[in-house]
Design a protein around this motif. Sequence first.
Motif, PDB file in Angstrom:
ATOM      1  N   LEU A  20     -60.231  13.238 -41.257  1.00 46.06           N
ATOM      2  CA  LEU A  20     -61.494  13.420 -39.811  1.00 46.06           C
ATOM      3  C   LEU A  20     -62.787  12.279 -39.645  1.00 46.06           C
ATOM      4  N   LEU A  21     -63.567  12.088 -40.678  1.00 48.30           N
ATOM      5  CA  LEU A  21     -64.535  10.825 -40.885  1.00 48.30           C
ATOM      6  C   LEU A  21     -64.268   9.723 -40.578  1.00 48.30           C
ATOM      7  N   GLY A  22     -62.733   9.534 -40.714  1.00 51.75           N
ATOM      8  CA  GLY A  22     -62.816   8.223 -41.211  1.00 51.75           C
ATOM      9  C   GLY A  22     -61.653   7.637 -40.186  1.00 51.75           C
ATOM     10  N   HIS A  23     -61.262   9.179 -39.155  1.00 54.24           N
ATOM     11  CA  HIS A  23     -60.411   8.702 -37.826  1.00 54.24           C
ATOM     12  C   HIS A  23     -61.105   8.647 -36.457  1.00 54.24           C
ATOM     13  N   PRO A  24     -60.896   6.931 -36.155  1.00 53.83           N
ATOM     14  CA  PRO A  24     -61.625   6.171 -34.937  1.00 53.83           C
ATOM     15  C   PRO A  24     -61.661   7.348 -34.174  1.00 53.83           C
ATOM     16  N   GLN A  25     -60.673   7.563 -33.399  1.00 54.59           N
ATOM     17  CA  GLN A  25     -60.668   8.008 -32.668  1.00 54.59           C
ATOM     18  C   GLN A  25     -61.086   9.802 -32.259  1.00 54.59           C
ATOM     19  N   VAL A  26     -61.388   9.965 -33.588  1.00 50.14           N
ATOM     20  CA  VAL A  26     -62.055  11.441 -33.329  1.00 50.14           C
ATOM     21  C   VAL A  26     -63.678  11.979 -33.778  1.00 50.14           C
ATOM     22  N   GLU A  27     -64.189  13.198 -33.213  1.00 50.45           N
ATOM     23  CA  GLU A  27     -65.349  13.336 -33.830  1.00 50.45           C
ATOM     24  C   GLU A  27     -65.734  14.714 -34.191  1.00 50.45           C
ATOM     25  N   ILE A  28     -66.663  15.402 -35.216  1.00 50.90           N
ATOM     26  CA  ILE A  28     -66.223  15.985 -35.040  1.00 50.90           C
ATOM     27  C   ILE A  28     -66.920  17.128 -34.600  1.00 50.90           C
ATOM     28  N   ASP A  29     -66.535  18.108 -34.075  1.00 43.77           N
ATOM     29  CA  ASP A  29     -67.678  18.752 -33.395  1.00 43.77           C
ATOM     30  C   ASP A  29     -68.225  19.585 -34.011  1.00 43.77           C
ATOM     31  N   GLN A  30     -67.951  20.548 -34.167  1.00 38.42           N
ATOM     32  CA  GLN A  30     -68.383  21.694 -34.882  1.00 38.42           C
ATOM     33  C   GLN A  30     -67.572  22.639 -36.939  1.00 38.42           C
ATOM     34  N   ILE A  31     -67.987  21.991 -37.948  1.00 35.53           N
ATOM     35  CA  ILE A  31     -67.124  23.183 -39.041  1.00 35.53           C
ATOM     36  C   ILE A  31     -67.419  24.505 -39.316  1.00 35.53           C
ATOM     37  N   THR A  32     -67.073  26.114 -39.113  1.00 40.45           N
ATOM     38  CA  THR A  32     -67.711  27.030 -39.015  1.00 40.45           C
ATOM     39  C   THR A  32     -67.016  27.020 -40.662  1.00 40.45           C
ATOM     40  N   SER A  33     -68.047  27.868 -41.341  1.00 43.46           N
ATOM     41  CA  SER A  33     -67.643  28.871 -42.539  1.00 43.46           C
ATOM     42  C   SER A  33     -68.952  30.049 -42.417  1.00 43.46           C
ATOM     43  N   PHE A  56     -72.337  24.019 -41.811  1.00 43.12           N
ATOM     44  CA  PHE A  56     -71.506  24.663 -41.366  1.00 43.12           C
ATOM     45  C   PHE A  56     -72.416  25.552 -39.728  1.00 43.12           C
ATOM     46  N   THR A  57     -71.717  26.154 -39.282  1.00 45.56           N
ATOM     47  CA  THR A  57     -72.081  26.551 -38.418  1.00 45.56           C
ATOM     48  C   THR A  57     -71.542  28.752 -38.152  1.00 45.56           C
ATOM     49  N   ALA A  58     -71.571  29.443 -37.390  1.00 47.89           N
ATOM     50  CA  ALA A  58     -71.134  30.796 -37.725  1.00 47.89           C
ATOM     51  C   ALA A  58     -69.762  30.615 -36.160  1.00 47.89           C
ATOM     52  N   LEU A  59     -68.954  31.324 -37.217  1.00 47.33           N
ATOM     53  CA  LEU A  59     -68.094  31.482 -35.919  1.00 47.33           C
ATOM     54  C   LEU A  59     -67.943  31.874 -34.698  1.00 47.33           C
ATOM     55  N   ASP A  60     -68.947  32.829 -34.569  1.00 46.99           N
ATOM     56  CA  ASP A  60     -69.144  33.272 -33.391  1.00 46.99           C
ATOM     57  C   ASP A  60     -69.890  32.193 -31.887  1.00 46.99           C
ATOM     58  N   GLN A  61     -70.209  31.095 -33.028  1.00 49.35           N
ATOM     59  CA  GLN A  61     -71.219  29.986 -31.839  1.00 49.35           C
ATOM     60  C   GLN A  61     -70.586  29.039 -31.910  1.00 49.35           C
ATOM     61  N   LEU A  62     -68.711  29.134 -31.778  1.00 47.30           N
ATOM     62  CA  LEU A  62     -67.806  28.406 -31.838  1.00 47.30           C
ATOM     63  C   LEU A  62     -67.898  27.771 -30.427  1.00 47.30           C
ATOM     64  N   ARG A  63     -67.869  26.449 -29.802  1.00 53.18           N
ATOM     65  CA  ARG A  63     -67.450  25.676 -28.547  1.00 53.18           C
ATOM     66  C   ARG A  63     -66.605  25.090 -27.735  1.00 53.18           C
ATOM     67  N   PRO A  64     -66.310  24.759 -26.604  1.00 53.81           N
ATOM     68  CA  PRO A  64     -64.894  24.265 -27.041  1.00 53.81           C
ATOM     69  C   PRO A  64     -64.753  23.097 -26.939  1.00 53.81           C
ATOM     70  N   CYS A  65     -63.544  22.756 -27.017  1.00 50.04           N
ATOM     71  CA  CYS A  65     -63.461  21.290 -27.566  1.00 50.04           C
ATOM     72  C   CYS A  65     -61.845  21.037 -27.482  1.00 50.04           C
ATOM     73  N   ASP A  66     -61.264  19.357 -27.742  1.00 47.40           N
ATOM     74  CA  ASP A  66     -60.733  19.192 -27.300  1.00 47.40           C
ATOM     75  C   ASP A  66     -59.352  19.526 -27.823  1.00 47.40           C
ATOM     76  N   LEU A  67     -59.836  19.308 -29.467  1.00 44.57           N
ATOM     77  CA  LEU A  67     -58.388  20.510 -30.599  1.00 44.57           C
ATOM     78  C   LEU A  67     -59.711  21.286 -31.577  1.00 44.57           C
ATOM     79  N   LEU A  68     -58.762  22.127 -31.812  1.00 43.28           N
ATOM     80  CA  LEU A  68     -59.516  23.196 -33.088  1.00 43.28           C
ATOM     81  C   LEU A  68     -58.370  23.403 -34.117  1.00 43.28           C
ATOM     82  N   PHE A  69     -59.345  23.115 -35.155  1.00 48.32           N
ATOM     83  CA  PHE A  69     -58.102  23.160 -36.442  1.00 48.32           C
ATOM     84  C   PHE A  69     -58.617  24.339 -36.981  1.00 48.32           C
TER      85      PHE A  69
END
Lengths: 343, 343, 54
Positions: A20-33, A56-69
């Motif tokens: 995803l870091l190498g994907h021109p159309q994508v920006e990573i907002d949050q990564i939880t662990s 890494f953020t906590a799951l309960d901090q998750l904000r809305p986004c366009d696509l969730l993996f």
Amino acid sequence: MRVSLVGGSGYAGGELIRLLLGHPQVEIDQITSESRVGEYVYQAHPNLRKQTALQFTALDQLRPCDLLFLALPHGEAQKRIAQFAALAPRMIDLSADFRLRDPARYEQWYHKPHAAPEWLAQFVYGLPELHRADLQAARYASGVGCNATAGLFALLPLQRAGLIDTEKPIVIDIKVGSSEGGNAPSLASHHPERSGSVRSFAPTGHRHTAEIVQETGLANVHLSITSVELVRGVLATAHVWLKAGASEKDLWKAYRAFAKDEPFVRIVKDKTGIHRYPDPKILAGANFVDIGFELDEATGRAVSLCALDNLMKGAAGSAVQAMNLMCGFPETTALGFSGLHPL
Amino acid sequence: MRVSLVGGSGYAGGELIRLLLGHPQVEIDQITSESRVGEYVYQAHPNLRKQTALQFTALDQLRPCDLLFLALPHGEAQKRIAQFAALAPRMIDLSADFRLRDPARYEQWYHKPHAAPEWLAQFVYGLPELHRADLQAARYASGVGCNATAGLFALLPLQRAGLIDTEKPIVIDIKVGSSEGGNAPSLASHHPERSGSVRSFAPTGHRHTAEIVQETGLANVHLSITSVELVRGVLATAHVWLKAGASEKDLWKAYRAFAKDEPFVRIVKDKTGIHRYPDPKILAGANFVDIGFELDEATGRAVSLCALDNLMKGAAGSAVQAMNLMCGFPETTALGFSGLHPL
Amino acid sequence: MNANCPECDAVITMDKPLKGEIVVCPDCGAELEVTDTNPLTLALAPEEEEDWGE
């Protein structure tokens, strides 16, 4: 497009972040662990040092986004799928939770009832080569099982050409690396015990059989998994009896037809040189699926071979490829790495 | 007893010398090697430094002795078998030249007519567990094919108990190490290319099929060989359909009956721990044959597993074991090494 | 001019083929010999089966 990843500290998660870091159309907002909250991503994934400053953020901090993996351990995503669905219009789940369409088959192979069976029908099986059109219209896609993917690609060229004698059993003997087991250490994965071992860790049954049966409709399929000295990589050796009269030329036609319009599928069957059949070693980090075959004309047995990287085509690579289809990006975006040789 | 070895610079030759040096009733007279004439044996076999002062001699210097081992490349022994027979009352040939009883089958699998077909009937197939009585009375014994031996031991327990449905195909998927290829370097064995590879070098046919068919009488046998990251070691994964109704208990009985009186055959099938099935890694240098199984009751498919060291039970170990039988020594003499763990 | 590889049926195009010329099939890597140029026909060039692995 802003994407977030739930469960980013595992190997598949790390591979997904790298892509995803190498994907021109994508920006990573949050990564939880949950286990690594506050740590920098590169502390779990050293190859990503200076590539991202994300923590890494906590799951309960998750904000809305366009696509969730979702890259949680098996069984977790299905418990909170509704909560995740509320955060993003599109989701791709890399775990096994939403791969099987039939809840009964899920229970048969995973030994417990599915926690959200009503969601199963909404997920498209995330193998682009099998569901390209569905994925282009899909909101939710599942990931793929790495062994299932290798087994599927070993059978599909023959099945699509109608060459398989379905009365006869199909045996798929799969050789796998250690990264399939994830990053949790155990005595079995302790280096002095694991290195150089040739371990039959699932001689007769494996969950991925269910995906192969579902996606090919073939019933008479028998898997066996042996782990060998390898970190990344899967080699599926499928023993398939063909209908009477099938010749080498028929096989070439079948494999060529299958690979023709597929950017990531390559045929490896050479008469000379040292790379005559598919070998996962040179596919580490690449999204290629190498397929090949040999026909024993005397007995009508075809040995169909498929090699891939379990973390790429068998997980994160297919997930990004599915995302490209779902979001209308060129299908091969961010998946151009051709693998290394020598390695 | 004085023994000599023709062709002692190869891996199997070196293993044989190591074993014979530890044999109380045996003294090595001469070891020939055309390529290393005059060199010390340890220069080819570093593990034997300070274990023997012997030097390689030329073939034409060979003196009569009590038992002659032949470890020449395939095709060589058969050209001069009469000349060798004149030098010793007993011979054991580790090559493939005298394994098959039927000259026609030899030509079918080795693609050239046998140079001394009349000698074939005089050689006993050198697998003690199959021909103990014959070997005790034999003057000449052949060696065994390493892959064939692993395949044989995977089938014999089931076959002897009459459990195999011979209408169904038997698939044996064998994983092998690099020492099977001998000590001649090639691009294929060049470390950057060979290390970490998972190479289907004989997907459908392999010469050792002929030995399995000959020694079991089963016709419907299909081999496939894949080389993995390993130096010594073979793991045979045999997929066998059993007669209707065969249960796990029947299998236990069959394997126990087969292993009961065999000093080197061990059953490895545990429910716990990390060594649940046979694994060649811990058999390096040992003469053991580890056998195990798993039954898929739903489909009647048994997966029978066999692990061994291709240089030991698959070559030099069986040769020494055969010698012990032929010469009336205790069968396990000089074969007591139990293998190393961890390795 | 076109011809099919005798081994794998791949279509092989050559512009000015010479009799006896050796060409490698792009799909299966087989070595082929031009046995005729009118029409273009290819036959497997004899190569001994070297043991490439274990």
